[in-house]
Design an enzyme around this catalytic site. Structure first.
Site, PDB file in Angstrom:
ATOM      1  N   GLU A   1      -2.579   8.428  -4.365  1.00 49.57           N
ATOM      2  CA  GLU A   1      -2.846   6.944  -5.373  1.00 49.57           C
ATOM      3  C   GLU A   1      -4.349   7.631  -6.424  1.00 49.57           C
ATOM      4  OE1 GLU A   1      -2.052   3.106  -4.424  1.00 49.57           O
ATOM      5  OE2 GLU A   1      -4.112   2.582  -5.707  1.00 49.57           O
TER       6      GLU A   1
ATOM      7  N   ARG B   1       0.711  -1.320  -0.092  1.00 45.79           N
ATOM      8  CA  ARG B   1      -0.148  -0.127  -0.022  1.00 45.79           C
ATOM      9  C   ARG B   1       0.769   1.225  -0.045  1.00 45.79           C
ATOM     10  NH1 ARG B   1      -3.295  -2.757  -1.205  1.00 45.79           N
ATOM     11  NH2 ARG B   1      -5.316  -2.901  -1.070  1.00 45.79           N
TER      12      ARG B   1
ATOM     13  N   HIS C   1      -1.070   0.491  -9.814  1.00 43.57           N
ATOM     14  CA  HIS C   1      -1.668  -0.643  -9.033  1.00 43.57           C
ATOM     15  C   HIS C   1      -2.819  -1.762  -9.953  1.00 43.57           C
ATOM     16  CE1 HIS C   1      -3.980  -0.812  -4.626  1.00 43.57           C
ATOM     17  NE2 HIS C   1      -3.496  -1.590  -5.131  1.00 43.57           N
TER      18      HIS C   1
HETATM   19  C1  GLV Z   1      -5.045  -4.892  -4.120  1.00 40.42           C
HETATM   20  O1  GLV Z   1      -4.970  -4.066  -3.951  1.00 40.42           O
HETATM   21  C2  GLV Z   1      -5.849  -5.578  -3.460  1.00 40.42           C
HETATM   22  O2  GLV Z   1      -5.529  -5.859  -1.737  1.00 40.42           O
HETATM   23  O3  GLV Z   1      -5.942  -7.105  -3.356  1.00 40.42           O
END
Ligand code: GLV
Length: 325
Positions: free
Chosen positions: A260, A231, A279
């Site tokens: 983000e 994260r 991401h």
């Molecule tokens: C993506 O970031 C997840 O947590 O699956």
């Protein structure tokens, strides 16, 4: 009785949609961007279930907006830091997630980022595309070897372990630290100081927010590369900009950022030693389809009053009569 309303905050792959549409009145937020907060609160009114993404904040205001018939939240992700789980538990609302199915896919991306940063793949691709590749050069875009290097894994859960397996296939030495304290490893400082590549695999919690800041970065080797597929908030963004600009560390490869997405003028997007992708950790066709099925199964179980197949707050079931599955 009318089919229960389920609000889905973005179009999801077909596998999960089909399951939901068979028994629910499904409303899907159109478009690529997440619903703005007001729209989310409005659309969730009267819903029995919410299938949401990491980009949607689920908190007391959302539970209030949904109303008394609200039964279940299902996050299309393994991480659930976008959800106020304590609030959900107090209200008896089970929260589902999609663990396991995205482990290998996310580790593939993390390892890909590591190799890309080490061997300067994006700089090379940019050069070729710009027509600036005029000849083979003995000192052109020299990178760092992956094989034989030391990988420091921070967070030895499912994805951390999958990353370690990939690293061993590349003849890397693997060291790790597990701040959640489940797996025995080295201390974080030792991992930071010894690793040539540091890869983050911790969930975002109070304890891991800002874990990699000025101090942690200063412990890393000036030749080291930081990889973050966990994260964005685990890393202090301003500290990272400073470390990459001043040569405190050599490079970073980020699948997640804070904020983000980054604003288009953000320095991390312009530093040649920083690689940012949007991401994409679990973003393979097969994995996203499996995630959509798991997320739908969590919704359906919640609507039926059964235990969710993957529930992050099983405390909601304590002392509660459940429909057996
Ligand atoms: C993506 O970031 C997840 O947590 O699956």
């Amino acid at each position: 009785m009318a089919n229960p309303k389920v609000f889905v905050t973005r179009a999801i792959p077909e596998g999960g949609m089909r399951l939901l549409e068979a028994v629910c009145a499904v409303e899907v937020w159109p478009g690529e961007a997440p619903p703005p907060r007001e729209a989310l609160l409005e659309r969730v009114q009267g819903a029995a279930g919410l299938l949401c993404m990491v980009t949607d904040r689920v908190d007391a205001a959302l539970f209030d907006a949904a109303g008394p018939g609200f039964k279940v939240v299902s996050n299309l992700a393994v991480g659930f830091n976008n959800i106020d789980v304590t609030e959900a538990t107090q209200r008896g609302v089970p929260i589902g997630n999609t663990p396991g199915v995205l482990t290998e896919t996310t580790a593939d991306l993390a390892f890909g980022l590591l190799v890309a940063a080490a061997r300067r793949l994006v700089e090379g691709a940019d050069m070729a595309r710009a027509g600036a590749w005029t000849a083979w050069g003995p000192t052109l875009l020299l990178g760092r070897d992956v094989h034989g290097a030391t990988l420091g894994i921070v967070g030895m859960g499912r994805i951390g372990e999958a990353m370690a397996r990939r690293a061993r296939g590349f003849d890397m030495k693997v060291i790790f630290s597990d701040p959640a304290g489940k797996a025995a490893g080295c201390g974080l400082d030792e991992v930071l100081a010894e690793a040539d590549f540091v890869s983050l695999h911790v969930p975002l919690t109070q304890a891991t927010r800002g874990l990699v800041g000025d101090r942690a970065l200063s412990l890393m080797k000036p030749t080291a590369v930081l990889v973050n597929t966990a994260r964005g908030e685990v890393v202090d963004t301003d500290a990272l900009v400073r470390a990459l600009s001043s040569g405190t560390i050599a490079a970073a490869a980020l699948d997640v950022t804070d904020p983000e997405p980054l604003p288009p003028s953000h320095p991390l997007l312009f530093l040649p030693n920083c690689l940012v992708v949007p991401h994409l950790g679990s973003a393979s066709l097969a994995t996203r389809d499996r995630m959509s099925v798991m997320a739908a199964q969590n919704i359906l179980a919640g609507l039926r009053g059964e235990r969710l197949p993957n529930c992050v707050n099983p405390q909601v079931y304590e002392g509660k009569a459940l429909v057996p599955r």
